[in-house]
Every structure is written in structure tokens, then in C-alpha cells.
Design an enzyme around this catalytic site. Sequence first.
Site, PDB file in Angstrom:
ATOM      1  N   ARG A 166      16.352  12.135 -25.230  1.00 19.09           N
ATOM      2  CA  ARG A 166      16.150  12.869 -26.280  1.00 19.09           C
ATOM      3  C   ARG A 166      17.327  13.384 -27.099  1.00 19.09           C
ATOM      4  NH1 ARG A 166      11.319  13.963 -22.978  1.00 19.09           N
ATOM      5  NH2 ARG A 166      12.622  15.194 -21.262  1.00 19.09           N
TER       6      ARG A 166
ATOM      7  N   PHE B 182       2.956   8.642 -30.332  1.00 22.62           N
ATOM      8  CA  PHE B 182       2.825   8.946 -29.030  1.00 22.62           C
ATOM      9  C   PHE B 182       3.630  10.097 -28.551  1.00 22.62           C
ATOM     10  CE2 PHE B 182       2.969   4.414 -29.660  1.00 22.62           C
ATOM     11  CZ  PHE B 182       1.652   4.007 -29.266  1.00 22.62           C
TER      12      PHE B 182
ATOM     13  N   ASP C  42      -0.644  11.854 -31.702  1.00 20.61           N
ATOM     14  CA  ASP C  42      -0.943  11.459 -30.417  1.00 20.61           C
ATOM     15  C   ASP C  42      -2.435  11.540 -30.529  1.00 20.61           C
ATOM     16  OD1 ASP C  42       0.584  11.442 -27.554  1.00 20.61           O
ATOM     17  OD2 ASP C  42      -1.637  12.083 -27.211  1.00 20.61           O
TER      18      ASP C  42
ATOM     19  N   ASN D 119      -5.051   7.852 -33.111  1.00 20.54           N
ATOM     20  CA  ASN D 119      -4.702   6.866 -32.270  1.00 20.54           C
ATOM     21  C   ASN D 119      -3.546   5.837 -32.990  1.00 20.54           C
ATOM     22  OD1 ASN D 119      -4.588   4.067 -31.479  1.00 20.54           O
ATOM     23  ND2 ASN D 119      -6.645   4.209 -30.532  1.00 20.54           N
ATOM     24  N   ALA D 120      -2.509   5.963 -32.435  1.00 21.54           N
ATOM     25  CA  ALA D 120      -1.005   5.598 -32.910  1.00 21.54           C
ATOM     26  C   ALA D 120      -1.274   4.158 -33.444  1.00 21.54           C
ATOM     27  CB  ALA D 120       0.064   5.782 -32.016  1.00 21.54           C
TER      28      ALA D 120
ATOM     29  N   ASP E 157       6.998   5.541 -28.378  1.00 25.78           N
ATOM     30  CA  ASP E 157       7.354   6.088 -26.992  1.00 25.78           C
ATOM     31  C   ASP E 157       5.717   5.782 -26.200  1.00 25.78           C
ATOM     32  OD1 ASP E 157       8.256   6.547 -24.228  1.00 25.78           O
ATOM     33  OD2 ASP E 157       8.241   8.687 -24.927  1.00 25.78           O
TER      34      ASP E 157
ATOM     35  N   CYS F 255       8.133   1.982 -20.725  1.00 29.95           N
ATOM     36  CA  CYS F 255       8.041   2.883 -19.516  1.00 29.95           C
ATOM     37  C   CYS F 255       7.546   2.010 -18.206  1.00 29.95           C
ATOM     38  CB  CYS F 255       7.771   4.239 -19.488  1.00 29.95           C
ATOM     39  SG  CYS F 255       5.842   4.286 -19.666  1.00 29.95           S
TER      40      CYS F 255
END
Length: 392
Positions: A209, A225, A247, A275-276, A296, A336
Site C-alpha cells: 500500500r 476489488f 467491489d 462486480n469488477a 487486487d 494472492c
Amino acid sequence: MTCKFYLKKGMGRKSENGYPWIYLNEVASYDGEYQNGDIVEVYNFKNNFIAKGYINNLSKILIRLLTHDINENIDESFFKKRLHQAWDYRKRMISDTSCCRFMFGESDFIPGLIIDKYEDYYVIQCLSLGIDKYKDIIVKILINDFNANGIYERNDIKIRKLEGLDQVKGFLTQPFDTKIQISEYGIKYLIDIENDQKTGFFLDHKENRQAIHRICKDSTVLDCFTHTGSFALNAAAAGAKSVLGIDISCQSINDARKNAELNNLSHIAKFECHNAFDALHTWAKEGKKFDVVILDPPSLAKSKSNISSAVRGYKEINLRGIKMVKSGGFLVTCSCAHYMDKSLFESIVYDAAKDNKRLLRQVDFRTQSPDFPILPNFNESYYLKFYIFQVI
């Protein structure tokens, strides 16, 4: 008498070099009796001691290793030592320890134990039967040695079923308000350790960040997101002209707006529930452009079996995201997913750029924050990939 497990010939070399797990198919025989959760000893086929750990034959991971010292007892003093070592490491490695991952399981040499620190409150996850048996000792140490005002367990995770454990959550001390205000490098957040995702906040992006600050000044930023707005708020604090965070969770968007108000950034950081995947598809077609696009997403590869669908998902959002970056602007893109390895993720992003007829210049690459240390001989500890690219 401690039960002893003997490994097959050729097995155990990884564990001798620090790999913390023993699988059932590595075991040739055992001597003695045990109950799941007990401490057992592991030996190679030459009868040489390797390590001690806790056992659970309900799990694919039969034994999780705790120590390679045959004379070290697994008791309260053992856990006290490990927790102090973990905290000393964090004080050295990160400048802001008010909120951090205090204990990262195998990477801090207590397999299956996750502890997150939010100011003076702690959240515990016990991912294995072995550590679950020592939960009361962990709580005692956090109170006596680390001045915990309150401790909450977030053991409402599916992985516990694989260990034969119930999914539970609740107070391990006297009840307290689980909605806590935290601060990370000057940005304030309201988190709910009882109901938010994971243990309340995504601490692993702490340093990432900070990394976006230098590219966001005087920029228009799209944060996809966004969850509760952490990247968006850092972009706004860095001097962005405008920030839009989106998001799929309207609850998260409401929380992000509250966080913007808390930091007096509501005039810069706006949040909308979308909804991205759908929004990126539509907005890319419409020709919307931003100086910085941040991607992300949650893990799209939860297991090896869905790598193919994950590749398609990452390709889609990066394809649309790159298209929406102004020439000379920046793409911030993350994965991730442990099963999405670095080289595969890079190839997906590069292919997305190629399909857009755009050129990428890598500005930065990072992984998880240092309070989520990575063991080179335990690849499972490495999961977060974070890139900043300039899009030409």
C-alpha cells in the site's frame, strides 16, 4: 513413552532441511501408541532423529514439525519462547507494529498457528488439531507477556474440517467491542474482527500500500476489488486527483465510505458497488481511461485443480485493466493465490499487454509484507505477488 515414526528410505530429506510437514505416504512404520494431537518423534530410515511434532492421522499432513532438538520439550516455555522470537522479529523488520501478523504459522515455527495483532487486540486461528490443543496456553501468554486487552478466535474456516475440527468463532477473553479502529502508516480504518474477511483486515499488503504512493500523485485512480478501501485510501492520501473504488460486496463499499470519512478523504475517494469483472468489461468497451488501475482480486486459484479457470480470470481482468490505463500510466496487479506461481502470473499479464498491443515496463515487484516471512524450503509460505507496471 513418546511414539516414534520411521520414514521410508529416501524420505525425510526435505524435513531434515527444514520442511515442516510429514505426509502419511512418507512413513514406513511406527513404534508406540498415540492419540491425534499428541507430540511424536520422527526418524529417518537409518534411525536418526529428525524432529518432533504433533500428529493427526485425519489430515493429509500427518505430522507438523515443531523442533529439531530431541531434548526440547513442547510445553508452555516452548510456546513462550517462540512467541517472543516472533515478536522480536517483527519489531526489527517493520516500522509500524501497531497492526501486524504476529505469528505466521510454519514460517514462525509453530505450524498451524495464525495470530494477528490489531493495536492491543489479538485474533487467533488454529489451523491444525495439534495447535488447537495448546490454544489456552497461547491465550495465557498473549495476556501475560504481550498485554492483550482482548483475544478473539476466528476458527470459522473450512480447512479445520480437514483436521476433524469444528468451525467456531468467539471470545477467548472477556467480551469486547469487535469493531476496532486501527491505523497503518497514518491511514485509519474501522475493522470488524468478528465479521470481516479473514481476521478483519488484509495485513499482508502493508508495504505494498505504501508502494503505490509515488505513482498516484495528481492521478485518476481505479481500484478494483477494493474491499474496505485500503489501496484507494492510500492513493487518495498520496495526492490523487480522484479515486474510484469498486467491489461486489455492498457491505464492503459502505465500510470503505466510512473509512474515507474517517480520514477526511471522501471528497477524493468515491466507492461504488459493482462486480469488477462486469465493470471492467463494460468500461473498457466504453473507452474509460485512468492514470492508475489497481487489480487486487481474491484468490482465483484455491487449488491445483482450478488453475485453468484462474488463468482465464486473471487474463480477463488484466486485459481489461491494461486497456483502461492511459499511455504512460500504471497498472498495479496482484495475485494472492499460492498455486498461481510467479512465472505463470507474469506470462498472463504479459499476454494481456500483447493482446492490447501495449508495452509494459516493470516498476516494482513485491511479495507479502515482512511480517508474513517466506521460507525458501517451504513454498507454501509464499503466495502474494504484487507488481507495478508502467503501460506504454
